[in-house]
Scaffold this motif. Sequence first.
Motif, short mmCIF file in Angstrom:
data_model
loop_
_atom_site.label_atom_id
_atom_site.label_comp_id
_atom_site.label_asym_id
_atom_site.label_seq_id
_atom_site.Cartn_x
_atom_site.Cartn_y
_atom_site.Cartn_z
N GLY A 143 0.78 -1.24 0.00
CA GLY A 143 0.00 0.00 0.00
C GLY A 143 0.80 1.28 0.00
N PRO A 177 -4.61 -9.27 -5.58
CA PRO A 177 -5.55 -9.43 -6.68
C PRO A 177 -5.56 -8.20 -7.58
CG PRO A 177 -6.61 -9.99 -4.59
CD PRO A 177 -5.25 -9.45 -4.27
N ALA A 178 -5.53 -8.44 -8.89
CA ALA A 178 -5.67 -7.39 -9.90
C ALA A 178 -4.54 -6.36 -9.91
CB ALA A 178 -7.03 -6.68 -9.78
N GLU A 227 -3.31 -6.07 -13.46
CA GLU A 227 -4.32 -5.37 -14.24
C GLU A 227 -4.25 -3.86 -14.00
OE1 GLU A 227 -7.63 -7.73 -14.09
OE2 GLU A 227 -8.84 -6.47 -15.42
N GLN A 228 -4.05 -3.48 -12.75
CA GLN A 228 -3.90 -2.07 -12.42
C GLN A 228 -2.71 -1.48 -13.17
OE1 GLN A 228 -2.97 -1.32 -8.30
NE2 GLN A 228 -2.98 0.90 -8.56
N THR A 265 -3.60 -1.12 -16.92
CA THR A 265 -4.51 -0.01 -17.18
C THR A 265 -3.77 1.32 -17.13
OG1 THR A 265 -6.16 -1.30 -16.00
CG2 THR A 265 -6.75 0.95 -16.54
N ARG A 310 -2.30 4.26 -20.39
CA ARG A 310 -2.51 5.71 -20.47
C ARG A 310 -1.26 6.44 -20.92
NH1 ARG A 310 -5.62 6.35 -14.75
NH2 ARG A 310 -7.25 4.84 -15.23
N LYS A 356 2.49 10.23 -1.75
CA LYS A 356 1.35 10.85 -1.04
C LYS A 356 1.76 12.17 -0.37
CE LYS A 356 -0.14 6.13 -0.42
NZ LYS A 356 -0.55 5.04 0.47
N GLY A 371 -4.44 3.02 -0.06
CA GLY A 371 -3.54 1.90 0.20
C GLY A 371 -3.52 1.33 1.60
N PHE A 429 -12.65 4.81 -9.15
CA PHE A 429 -11.58 5.69 -9.60
C PHE A 429 -10.28 4.94 -9.90
CE2 PHE A 429 -7.86 8.32 -8.74
CZ PHE A 429 -8.07 9.32 -9.68
N ARG A 430 -9.80 4.17 -8.94
CA ARG A 430 -8.49 3.55 -9.13
C ARG A 430 -8.55 2.44 -10.17
NH1 ARG A 430 -5.83 -0.39 -5.28
NH2 ARG A 430 -6.40 -1.65 -7.07
N ALA A 431 -7.50 2.36 -10.98
CA ALA A 431 -7.43 1.33 -12.00
C ALA A 431 -7.54 -0.05 -11.36
CB ALA A 431 -6.13 1.45 -12.77
N ALA A 432 -8.40 -0.88 -11.93
CA ALA A 432 -8.55 -2.29 -11.54
C ALA A 432 -9.01 -2.48 -10.09
CB ALA A 432 -7.26 -3.07 -11.77
N GLU A 461 -11.95 -5.02 -10.15
CA GLU A 461 -11.45 -6.38 -10.39
C GLU A 461 -10.85 -6.96 -9.11
OE1 GLU A 461 -11.03 -3.86 -12.35
OE2 GLU A 461 -11.89 -4.52 -14.26
N GLN A 462 -10.15 -6.11 -8.39
CA GLN A 462 -9.54 -6.56 -7.13
C GLN A 462 -10.62 -7.04 -6.16
OE1 GLN A 462 -7.43 -3.43 -5.09
NE2 GLN A 462 -6.75 -4.77 -3.44
N THR A 469 -12.33 -10.31 -7.23
CA THR A 469 -11.56 -11.52 -6.88
C THR A 469 -11.91 -11.97 -5.47
OG1 THR A 469 -9.78 -10.61 -8.21
CG2 THR A 469 -9.23 -12.47 -6.78
N TRP A 470 -11.98 -11.01 -4.55
CA TRP A 470 -12.32 -11.36 -3.17
C TRP A 470 -13.75 -11.88 -3.07
CZ3 TRP A 470 -8.90 -12.10 0.47
CH2 TRP A 470 -7.68 -11.41 0.44
N ARG A 506 -13.79 -15.36 -4.12
CA ARG A 506 -13.17 -16.24 -3.14
C ARG A 506 -14.12 -16.63 -2.02
NH1 ARG A 506 -7.29 -13.34 -2.25
NH2 ARG A 506 -6.46 -13.81 -4.33
N GLU A 517 -16.64 2.20 -15.17
CA GLU A 517 -15.48 2.94 -14.69
C GLU A 517 -15.85 4.42 -14.62
OE1 GLU A 517 -10.81 3.07 -15.82
OE2 GLU A 517 -11.96 1.22 -16.05
N ARG A 518 -15.37 5.08 -13.60
CA ARG A 518 -15.66 6.49 -13.36
C ARG A 518 -17.14 6.77 -13.08
NH1 ARG A 518 -10.57 9.62 -13.87
NH2 ARG A 518 -9.31 7.77 -13.84
N GLY A 526 -9.68 5.15 -2.13
CA GLY A 526 -8.83 5.78 -1.14
C GLY A 526 -8.75 7.27 -1.43
#
Lengths: 480, 379
Positions: free
Chosen positions: A110, A141-142, A145-146, A149, A153, A246, B188, B217-220, B223-224, B227-228, B231, B241-242, B270
């Motif tokens: 994170g 996970p993903a 993919e992140q 994506t 860009r 950040k 995060g 907002f955040r990419a993927a 999808e994250q 997955t959960w 599971r 998206e957006r 976040g």
Amino acid sequence: MFESLSDRFDGIFGRLKGKGRLSEGDVEDAMREIRLALLEADVNFTVVRDFVERVKNRCLGADIAQSLTPGQQVIKVVNEELKAILGGETLKITFAASPPTVVLMAGLQGSGKTTSSVKLARWFKSQGRNPLLVGADLQRPAAVEQLRTLSDRIDVPVYSDSTGPVAVVQRGLEEAKSLGRDVLIVDTAGRLAVDTELMDEIASISDAIEPDYTFLVIDAMTGQDAVNTAEIFHATLELDGIILTKLDGDARGGAALSVKEVVGRPIAFASTGENLEDFDQFHPERMAERILGMGDILTLIEKAEEVFEKEEAEVAAQRLLDGTFTLDDFVDQLRQVRKMGNLSGLMAMMPGIPKEVKNAEIDERDINRVEAIVLAMTPSERVEPALIDSSRRARIAKGSGTSTAQVSNLLNQFKEMRKMMKGMAGFGTKKATKNRKDKKSKKGKKGPGGGRVQAKRAVAAPKFDIEKLDLTLPGLNKNS
Amino acid sequence: MTTGIFIVFIVVLVFLFLAALPRINSWWSKRNLARTQELAEPPAESPLPEGKRVAVPLEELIDEEPQASEGVFGQEVEDSVSKTSFGSRLAKAKSAMSGYVTSIRNSEVNESIWEQLEEALILADVGMAATSSVLDRLKKTAKDQKITKGPDLLEALKVQMKSDLDVDRTLELNSESVPVWLFVGVNGVGKTTTIGKLGQSLTLQGHSVVMAAGDTFRAAAAEQLETWADRCGAHFVRGQERADPSSVIFDAVISAEKRNADVVLADTAGRLQNKVNLMEELAKVRRVADRNPGSVAEVLLVIDATTGQNGLTQAREFALAVDVTGVVLTKLDGSAKGGIVFAIEKEMGLPVKLVGLGEGIDDLVPFESEEFVETLFSS
Ligand SMILES: Nc1nc2c(ncn2[C@@H]2O[C@H](COP(=O)(O)OP(=O)(O)OP(=O)(O)O)[C@@H](O)[C@H]2O)c(=O)[nH]1
Ligand SMILES: [Mg+2]
């Protein structure tokens, strides 16, 4: 983010300045406050202790006691010591003789590795390089993919498969060679320094690709543990630098100072927003000045020169000073400024801007609205806003999907700005300064109250800033 | 260089121009209004009539159902994970503190022991203010009880801190409308992962869970979370998206009502607490999620154990924006102690409800103040 630390120091220094002579007690008091300020800013306990010790010893030394302005001397000592901690050279990135130059990203979960990897790729691209990203975070996970994506860009390819982190980076390296990409950036899974298994894994990754640069990604909000984490990562991977993320938050970022101090590696890059362009090399000496309340105009100018059309900007600036600046010019310049990245981030680099203004978040929608309003005007209205009467105002509001109040607000604002700029044409002259001061004191008499008064307060702010700006610029020319 | 300076003027102007537009005013007045309101009226404990709510301790979350005794984490999970995890998994991470503790145990109560205690607490990120107040009270106790030995002082400190942390940590479910648990926090920290783990515990208990991908907002990000959801077999709702996060979460509420689900776990993007627009967006998300048939039962602020003093600001600003009901402390499996939650609990009365101890699906346990304080000072 470092602002609040410098605010604290301002307060402490203010009290010292007034004193003609300093007793040991005065110094003790100041040291206690400095210690508190640093600890509240998350500077590591040990780093603080050593810092205070050094400053105190120097302050109680003979030359200060005998000085005519002991308060000033203490301030000088603190500034020097702070600069010693913060300072140093900007990390110079060199490129491997036989490409690709390999960059390994490591850090806790994170902390912002994936986004930073892509931002770094963008930075290398801006240096004329052709990076390849490797997605070796097969844990979260993903995550890949992140990465994909985001890198889409900026048009940078990604290599990843699911064979396992070490295998992936090895293949990524081959892929870079066969594609002729000259920079390889490896994003890895987040891991805790105390997780020996995963630390061994990243050591194997490092062995497999022998990175030219290994960066530890650290969140600016981290507390006391940052030092601990950094030491372990450094022992495992031999870091080359730190990427601080950040920084657009309001954390005081003391952890970053401590890490630099303890690990002895520079902060190489800093990330200041969620957009991919909010990322740049870190200039320690500039940051030191920023903490000490001197702003960071150099970076701002650099950014500006990257984006602006020089001649156009010069013409616009000239018109500004002549008071012939039009709304068309304004929108043009606005668009350029937007290209420079996050407006609040830019503002943080300006010296002497009041906190309220700095912290004001500017809504993209507001900017779009300003553009829409101007675009809904006829060309002659844009040159001469005075033409706009109430029926025209209604038409413009309708055409831009806004309210007439919003239109008049913008027009008033624009008028103010023009007026102010005219006043600035002779900046530095006593008359202009006096004029501004008068206005400032008048403003001071109005207490807080309804929205309108506040609007005026906000408008009045530039006068104050520009005054400050005048003072800063001469020194700046000398530097460059 | 001169061009640069001109450009800088322009930048400043453009900025100030925009800042001076109604935005800044409305923000200020809204913020001031919110602040005064907060001062004027005590924070509304629950927006719903008391009778409508079921308050359940985490372990007995489904008391009224057949598997009553199992608790949120299940009896087995509870035994094998929560007890052992909290203690033993933290065990590997206490290195930073153990030196102090040993030395404190071996010394008399004197000036240096107080310094060491202060240092230990600060290194745990408890923060200066909370540390001072803790030690001031301890000094009084030490004097009253004539404590002279290091180990006794340490014991007294633990007792004091534990009693500071003695608060209600139940998680709320609402039986009549669709309860929404909203997860908020800076970037995060572990919001999405916590939802994944919590979904597992709840489904293991026979609850039907809907997960809402409110991070558009955040990419993927979706999808994250998906997955959960896969599971743990939760129903998953996402938007474009957006898309507007509030509408995604509201869709999830509607979908939960249709399938008669027990709870909606809503993810959010976040955001740093100083981003005014994003905080406003979050406030809207909360309002919309609270619309019939939904009702926001928990707003859980996720805080990363590595967080320093900024954690307090996070707690303040998020509480102001969305009326936070509790804290989830994540990544306590690392070497950071998470002491900032002590300050958050003391200063703001926000109870820590859950603790994240790893990236696995079972690595979430109820917060236990005893364990927390013990591990803070274990040697
Ligand atoms: N070791 C450890 N890692 C965790 C824990 N909780 C979450 N993580 C990891 O922290 C990272 C970030 O977690 P996310 O769940 O994506 O965090 P988030 O708050 O949803 O992040 P954004 O949506 O990007 O703001 C991931 O790599 C998680 O696996 C924990 O309790 N312990
Ligand atoms: Mg998330």
